[in-house]
Scaffold this active site. Structure first.
Site, PDB file in Angstrom:
ATOM      1  N   SER A 268       0.846  -1.191   0.000  1.00 47.61           N
ATOM      2  CA  SER A 268       0.000   0.000   0.000  1.00 47.61           C
ATOM      3  C   SER A 268       0.879   1.237   0.000  1.00 47.61           C
ATOM      4  O   SER A 268       2.074   1.174   0.307  1.00 47.61           O
ATOM      5  CB  SER A 268      -0.901   0.018   1.237  1.00 47.61           C
ATOM      6  OG  SER A 268      -0.196   0.490   2.374  1.00 47.61           O
ATOM      7  N   ASP A 269       0.298   2.380  -0.346  1.00 44.83           N
ATOM      8  CA  ASP A 269       0.999   3.633  -0.129  1.00 44.83           C
ATOM      9  C   ASP A 269       0.688   4.092   1.294  1.00 44.83           C
ATOM     10  O   ASP A 269      -0.070   3.456   2.029  1.00 44.83           O
ATOM     11  CB  ASP A 269       0.600   4.677  -1.175  1.00 44.83           C
ATOM     12  CG  ASP A 269       1.684   5.727  -1.396  1.00 44.83           C
ATOM     13  OD1 ASP A 269       2.546   5.900  -0.519  1.00 44.83           O
ATOM     14  OD2 ASP A 269       1.654   6.398  -2.448  1.00 44.83           O
ATOM     15  N   TRP A 270       1.265   5.207   1.671  1.00 39.62           N
ATOM     16  CA  TRP A 270       1.252   5.723   3.037  1.00 39.62           C
ATOM     17  C   TRP A 270      -0.164   5.813   3.613  1.00 39.62           C
ATOM     18  O   TRP A 270      -0.992   6.564   3.126  1.00 39.62           O
ATOM     19  CB  TRP A 270       1.912   7.095   3.043  1.00 39.62           C
ATOM     20  CG  TRP A 270       2.069   7.737   4.379  1.00 39.62           C
ATOM     21  CD1 TRP A 270       1.190   8.576   4.986  1.00 39.62           C
ATOM     22  CD2 TRP A 270       3.192   7.611   5.261  1.00 39.62           C
ATOM     23  NE1 TRP A 270       1.690   8.990   6.191  1.00 39.62           N
ATOM     24  CE2 TRP A 270       2.917   8.419   6.393  1.00 39.62           C
ATOM     25  CE3 TRP A 270       4.398   6.904   5.213  1.00 39.62           C
ATOM     26  CZ2 TRP A 270       3.820   8.537   7.462  1.00 39.62           C
ATOM     27  CZ3 TRP A 270       5.286   7.029   6.269  1.00 39.62           C
ATOM     28  CH2 TRP A 270       4.995   7.824   7.373  1.00 39.62           C
ATOM     29  N   ASP A 272      -2.786   4.213   3.379  1.00 40.83           N
ATOM     30  CA  ASP A 272      -3.924   4.159   2.463  1.00 40.83           C
ATOM     31  C   ASP A 272      -4.965   3.115   2.826  1.00 40.83           C
ATOM     32  O   ASP A 272      -6.104   3.200   2.354  1.00 40.83           O
ATOM     33  CB  ASP A 272      -3.443   3.969   1.023  1.00 40.83           C
ATOM     34  CG  ASP A 272      -3.059   5.291   0.387  1.00 40.83           C
ATOM     35  OD1 ASP A 272      -3.671   6.306   0.743  1.00 40.83           O
ATOM     36  OD2 ASP A 272      -2.147   5.307  -0.457  1.00 40.83           O
TER      37      ASP A 272
END
Length: 711
Positions: A268-270, A272
């Site tokens: 995942s991104d930060w 998210d």
């Protein structure tokens, strides 16, 4: 493995969660709170960590940091090393003194994939010198929206250019061995996919992209890099057609892991997964968000600073809401990457293996790459290069700024401290003074990016100058803090440009900007325009050497430079968007994709096709001769475009299908050859299938045209 151990492998925590702080800010230099670090590894079995935790740290601190983490991890029952990831997106920017290369958008302007690969290899070397084996790069998002604050992190608007640059950089990062060696890193393709086209142009806001367009423009570069062996993928933080990509089983499992056959893992991104309930409102709470994301196909959660993911995922498995087979699939993928990154054999590095960190050799390549990125957009009456002894006024808000040359993702996230950390490098002003002689160079700030506070001083100093070098553009930013309401360059800079033009002295604009700010109101007041994008630490030296003629610029625009804020059409627009069918506001950019001038001139001749018929399985061979008929050596990028004249899906006016860059001495000629296959001229049809339809096509290169048919 126990369930706790498996979930720990799927958990990624940012390093600031384990740092000692004073008044809420990490102590400098960074120091571990060992109790917190032990909790993460010993209790929660955390398998991955990331980030810098604030400002860049020294190489030796990074090495000690990784050694401390791995020592704890290897004391655990399974002895699985922690996989550390970092945003080393154009060099190991979060390590002090590491080389800062041009940002991706500038590298794309070089159209030199071999040099981009070398820069990536150096970035990998200097990242691995910090004992970090995983790089959150390259960005394969398509830079189609000029207002988007991360367009400068992309390789531009063209899918083919992005694909070619991306493939080269992945190879540079990872090398060619089955097991990544101690001088290379695992790459991370981001942000899968469609992240770069929010309708508003604002970061992390909704995108509306039909699947046909996703497959035509946004997917091919990811597919190519995955086929080449890229180890990991980071997921789009936004939503497409009302579905957050972190919640999309169709994109993450059906397409990425099924159709593309991706064997690595998706991170995942930060934050998210948490944002699925905090922002997107598709989940009621964190637990439901975790269930949605993991079942959709996320393998690792960039949490980023607590252990809620661990607790909730364990509960979900015990409740039968996430299957053990899904957990085992994710963990197997993560362990596979750890093995392929060489972590089990060498969890920490040897500091003696990296004598070339920040070496003269690495910095020389940085200069050479930046020299091929800078783009000459305008040069009336051959004002440039400037003759020796020219009296120059250097002015504008970016003239004395390393921050403006580097942009975001420098020694901290927003690049706010570059004037301090990079003080040993030359600003544009310092480099011009060095090249032309300080006795020939005057300076005035003129204005800031937001305030027209020094115009009177700049105008006064212009009276003794032969030429004015006006450095304008943007200050550093990235992601949501870089969202803007208007694409036009700031009012203070417009006022400064007009005032300087009124002096009657010739003005050279040096654009230092991450995105193409509209300058149509002041463009007529310039005699020459140099686009530097974000050239990095060698940017000042390169600008000065271009002005002096030491460098002959060879960059080309990797995006369409807009003339108006409401006309943001890409070069591969449809026929209905042309001025022929929209005379009031059709396609009419300030400068087209691929535009770039030189101090010499090139002539194309002898365009030949080995056949007028292209057949499946039998490439069309295209040859053309390029001649340098000027007086100085220069580099020229030949761009091959193909137009589909009739198709079942409305065809674009043209698409880039090949490019080659050559270095030619005065009077020298070189024959270039291209191969065009039936796959190259294919497209995604209304049934979401890639097809090549029989019909007529037009090919163009260097202003020459030829026709062929596909049967």
């Amino acid at each position: 493995m126990t369930l706790q151990e498996k979930v720990g492998q799927m958990t990624q925590i940012s390093i600031e969660a384990f740092l000692k702080t004073a008044n809420g800010v990490p102590v400098e230099p960074h120091v571990f709170d060992e109790a917190k670090l032990k909790t993460a590894i010993q209790k929660y079995k955390v398998g991955s960590m990331l980030n810098v935790g604030g400002d860049a740290q020294t190489l030796s601190l990074w090495q000690k940091r990784i050694e401390t983490i791995q020592k704890l991890a290897l004391q655990e029952r399974l002895k699985i090393p922690v996989l550390y990831g970092i945003d080393a997106i154009r060099g190991n920017n979060y390590t002090l003194e590491a080389v800062l290369f041009p940002q991706q958008i500038a590298q794309a302007a070089s159209f030199n994939v071999a040099m981009a690969a070398k820069a990536a290899e150096i970035a990998a070397y200097e990242t691995r010198a910090a004992f970090i084996p995983w790089n959150f790069s390259p960005v394969l998002d398509l830079g189609r929206h000029p207002a988007w604050p991360r367009i400068w992190e992309t390789y531009g608007e063209d899918p083919y250019l992005v694909k070619e640059m991306g493939n080269a950089v992945v190879k540079g990062y990872e090398g060619s061995a089955a097991i990544i060696d101690r001088y290379h890193v695992a790459s991370c393709l981001k942000h899968y996919m469609g992240y770069s086209m929010p309708l508003s142009g604002h970061d992390r806001t909704p995108a509306w992209i039909p699947e046909r367009e996703l497959r035509e423009y946004f997917l091919p570069q990811f597919a190519a890099a995955i086929k080449q062996g890229a180890k990991t993928v980071m997921v789009n933080s936004g939503e497409i057609n009302g579905v957050p990509v972190h919640a999309s089983k169709h994109l993450l499992t059906d397409i990425l892991k099924g159709e593309l056959g991706f064997k690595g893992f998706a991170v995942s991104d930060w934050q998210d997964i948490q944002y699925l309930y905090q922002r997107h409102k598709v989940a009621a709470d964190n637990k439901e968000a975790v269930m949605i994301a993991i079942n959709a196909g996320i393998d690792m959660s960039m949490v980023p600073t607590d252990f809620t993911f661990c607790d909730d995922l364990i509960a979900l498995v015990r409740e039968g809401k996430v299957s053990m087979s899904r957990i085992d699939d994710a963990v197997s993928r993560i362990l596979k990457v750890k093995y392929e990154t060489g972590l089990f054999e060498q969890p920490v590095g040897d500091a003696n293996d990296y004598p070339l960190f920040n070496s003269t050799e690495h910095n020389r390549l940085n200069y050479d790459l930046a020299a091929e990125c800078i783009t000459l957009l305008k040069n009336e009456a051959q004002l440039l290069p400037l003759r020796k002894g020219t009296k120059i006024l250097v002015t504008g808000p970016s003239a004395a700024s390393m921050r403006a040359l580097n942009g975001g993702w420098a020694r901290n996230w927003q690049g706010t401290n570059s004037d301090e950390t990079e003080r040993g490098k030359n600003t544009i002003l310092e480099a011009i003074a060095s090249v032309f002689g300080s006795e020939n160079v005057a300076y005035s700030g003129g204005s800031t990016f937001t305030e027209a506070s020094g115009i009177k001083d700049a105008v006064g100093k212009a009276s003794s100058a032969d030429v004015i070098v006006l450095c304008i553009g943007e200050d550093s930013y990235t992601e949501t803090p870089g969202n803007i309401d208007a694409l036009t360059i700031s009012a203070s800079q417009i006022e400064l440009a007009k005032a300087l033009a009124a002096t009657g002295k010739p003005v050279v604009y040096v654009l230092t900007e991450g995105r193409p700010r509209v300058i149509s109101e002041i463009e007529p007041f310039s005699k020459a325009v140099l686009h530097t994008y974000l050239l990095g630490n060698e940017g000042g030296n390169v600008v000065a050497d271009v002005l002096a003629g030491v460098i002959n610029p060879s960059g080309r625009l990797p995006y369409t430079y807009p003339r108006h804020t409401n006309s943001l059409t890409n070069y591969y627009h449809k026929h209905t968007e042309t001025s022929e069918f929209d005379p009031a506001a059709g396609y009419n950019p300030q400068w087209e994709f691929g535009h770039g001038l030189s101090y010499t001139s090139f002539v194309y001749s002898g365009l030949k096709l080995n056949s007028s018929e292209l057949k499946a399985g039998s490439p069309l061979r295209v040859s053309v001769t390029v001649t340098n008929n000027g007086k100085v050596a220069g580099k020229e990028t030949a761009l091959l475009f193909v137009s589909d004249l009739v198709a079942s899906i409305t065809p674009e006016v043209r698409r880039l299908r090949g490019f080659k860059k050559v270095d030619l001495k005065p009077g020298e000629s070189r024959e270039l050859t291209f191969n065009v296959t039936s796959e190259d001229i294919s497209f995604i049809n209304s049934d979401l299938q890639r097809v090549t339809e029989p019909g007529a096509f037009k090919l163009s290169v260097g202003g020459l045209n030829a026709s062929f048919n596909f049967q």
